[in-house]
Scaffold this active site. Sequence first.
Site, short mmCIF file in Angstrom:
data_model
loop_
_atom_site.label_atom_id
_atom_site.label_comp_id
_atom_site.label_asym_id
_atom_site.label_seq_id
_atom_site.Cartn_x
_atom_site.Cartn_y
_atom_site.Cartn_z
N ASP A 90 0.83 -1.19 0.00
CA ASP A 90 0.00 0.00 0.00
C ASP A 90 0.87 1.25 0.00
O ASP A 90 1.67 1.46 0.91
CB ASP A 90 -0.88 -0.04 1.25
CG ASP A 90 -1.82 1.14 1.30
OD1 ASP A 90 -2.46 1.39 0.27
OD2 ASP A 90 -1.87 1.81 2.33
N THR A 142 -3.24 4.86 -3.81
CA THR A 142 -2.19 5.63 -3.15
C THR A 142 -0.87 5.54 -3.90
O THR A 142 -0.12 6.51 -3.93
CB THR A 142 -2.00 5.15 -1.71
OG1 THR A 142 -1.88 3.73 -1.72
CG2 THR A 142 -3.17 5.54 -0.86
N THR A 143 -0.58 4.40 -4.49
CA THR A 143 0.64 4.30 -5.29
C THR A 143 0.47 5.13 -6.55
O THR A 143 1.38 5.86 -6.97
CB THR A 143 0.92 2.84 -5.67
OG1 THR A 143 0.73 2.03 -4.53
CG2 THR A 143 2.32 2.68 -6.19
N ASP A 171 -8.65 -1.22 2.18
CA ASP A 171 -8.72 -0.60 0.86
C ASP A 171 -9.99 -1.04 0.13
O ASP A 171 -10.72 -0.23 -0.42
CB ASP A 171 -7.52 -1.04 -0.01
CG ASP A 171 -6.28 -0.21 0.29
OD1 ASP A 171 -6.29 0.49 1.32
OD2 ASP A 171 -5.33 -0.26 -0.51
P1 ADP Z 1 -2.76 1.70 -5.76
O1 ADP Z 1 -2.11 1.83 -4.43
O2 ADP Z 1 -2.55 2.93 -6.60
O3 ADP Z 1 -4.17 1.28 -5.70
P2 ADP Z 1 -2.23 -0.91 -6.77
O4 ADP Z 1 -0.98 -1.64 -6.50
O5 ADP Z 1 -3.47 -1.32 -6.04
O6 ADP Z 1 -1.92 0.61 -6.53
O7 ADP Z 1 -2.48 -0.99 -8.32
C1 ADP Z 1 -3.58 -0.41 -8.93
C2 ADP Z 1 -3.48 -0.50 -10.41
O8 ADP Z 1 -3.52 -1.84 -10.85
C3 ADP Z 1 -4.67 0.20 -11.05
O9 ADP Z 1 -4.23 1.02 -12.08
C4 ADP Z 1 -5.51 -0.96 -11.56
O10 ADP Z 1 -6.25 -0.60 -12.70
C5 ADP Z 1 -4.47 -1.99 -11.87
N1 ADP Z 1 -5.02 -3.34 -11.86
C6 ADP Z 1 -5.61 -3.98 -10.84
N2 ADP Z 1 -6.02 -5.22 -11.19
C7 ADP Z 1 -5.66 -5.39 -12.47
C8 ADP Z 1 -5.79 -6.47 -13.41
N3 ADP Z 1 -6.37 -7.61 -13.08
N4 ADP Z 1 -5.30 -6.28 -14.65
C9 ADP Z 1 -4.70 -5.12 -14.99
N5 ADP Z 1 -4.56 -4.07 -14.15
C10 ADP Z 1 -5.02 -4.19 -12.91
MG MG Z 2 -4.93 -0.55 -4.96
#
Ligand code: ADP
Ligand code: MG
Length: 561
Positions: A64, A97-98, A394
């Site tokens: 996170d 958040t990332t 989250d």
């Molecule tokens: P954050 O802290 O920003 O939420 P995450 O590590 O949760 O970061 O990553 C979120 C990103 O991953 C988003 O841009 C989301 O669209 C993408 N994402 C999540 N699941 C998938 C998936 N199954 N296929 C492609 N992209 C995905």
């Molecule tokens: Mg996320």
Amino acid sequence: MAAMMQPQIILLKEGTDTSQGKAQVVSNINACTAVADAVRTTLGPRGMDKLIHDDKGNTTISNDGATIMKLLDIIHPAAKILVDIAKSQDSEVGDGTTTVVLLAGEFLKEAKPFIEDGVHPQNLIRSYRTASSLAINKIKDLAVSIEGKSLEEKKSLLAKCAATTLSSKLIGGEKEFFASMVVDAVLAIGNDDRLNLIGIKKVPGGNMRDSFLVNGVAFKKTFSYAGFEQQPKKFVNPKILLLNIELELKSEKENAEIRLSDPLQYQSIVDAEWNIIYDKLDKCVKSGAKIVLSRLAIGDLATQYFADRDIFCAGRVTEEDLQRVAAATGGTVQTSVNNIIDEILGSCEVFEERQVGNERFNIFNGCPSGQTATIVLRGGADQFIDEAERSLHDAIMIVRRALKNSTIVPGGGAIDMELSRYLRQHARTIAGKSQLFINSYAKALEVIPRQLCDNAGFDSTDVLNKLRQKHASGDGANYGVDINTGGIADSFANFVWEPAVVKINAINAATEASCLILSVDETVKNPKSESAQGEAAASAMGHGRGGPAFRGRGGRGMRRR
Ligand code: ADP
Ligand code: MG
């Protein structure tokens, strides 16, 4: 010659350190890019986790952004802004958040060559703001509403959003399982804004599949006295009495001074003490309650007394749990046992004390007001369960947001690519330098799909080219990175969905932060405030500068005395 004769003007205190000008802006940008680099690899379902070991010896494993940023303990004044936006994203929407840190870092990175070439930051800021508002309006245009669907349909849609959030986490392997659990929990608390009505209880051990949802309240069995074993451990439709008083034999002589003339009278005082407690217990029993909970201690006398009358009791229940039981069962916490009327008693369908792993749990199921839910999390290491809890948090936030705003956009970088295309197209209609700036902003948005590819080990240049082509073709707005094959896929059709508010908030916050950093051209360090912070700050400073995230990064700006 005359100028040299002039006396020197002393404006700032001796020892004041100022850095200013272009070099300062560039140095701030470098610091922020370094921070973004620190969380870069955690983005997306194939993202890595970070293990952070703090000075107290605690280790945290997390994916996170907000948690990592918090634990990194960043001391660079400009880079701290990124920590703040990650935190605000976390509290506002709970996810993304990332994303927000990466975007801010990328906006700044794109701005850097312009600044170095002598573009005035205000020009950049103006264009960035325009681009951001265009992008946000575009998101609103593209977002799809889930309003007006039936409950079943809504549930499965919300579960998709939760699954997308969870897919990037440690518990991503069981995302469907947890996603539906989260949706049930959120729907259970209804429109109530109090997030603490969803309790998460962590019980180390077992498999994460052993986690379960209680449609009500659950808490760890409290400390109990002898006699507890004889109490029944399961009730159907019990009445529940919630107290905030001690049920213990108290030595009353400590509260008053008593003078006796006849030693035989001593017995009467002892009797009085017993009568007081028996009177209280009797009133509890008469109320008809089958379960008695108290925030304070319930002693051995009371425990035995209740056991003899087939009543279950638990003392020293934490405030939070007691409040949740009150909210769930419809009872009210009492500070006296006089006049217990039926209305203040709570009830639930089934109460039982059950073994969960190594712990015993008191579980209140089927509560009438239905406004609480408890997730009992199981799993191996402590760090694992802690991260699972954060991930569920989250997901819970995302489902609540989606429920409230009920518009979603395709994830996997699809929306980012589409915004990028839209902004580039828009830039072409603008004359002058701001065309370049808006183009840079558009390019920066591509960081999301690019990073998703990089983290999964795909060839990001290749995938991005395909995506650009698809989006330019006019009917590929929903296409994003296909995390399974390394190609591109329709994110919408694959149910990689995110609430629109996540993206809106992220773009807003990232733009604001980068504009803020661009607008700072001087840092003044006041020697007094520095010495007040003392050694700690100094050593942290040294550590931060030398730390891996900042090593080898550009200068510290132009120095001047
Ligand atoms: P954050 O802290 O920003 O939420 P995450 O590590 O949760 O970061 O990553 C979120 C990103 O991953 C988003 O841009 C989301 O669209 C993408 N994402 C999540 N699941 C998938 C998936 N199954 N296929 C492609 N992209 C995905
Ligand atoms: Mg996320």
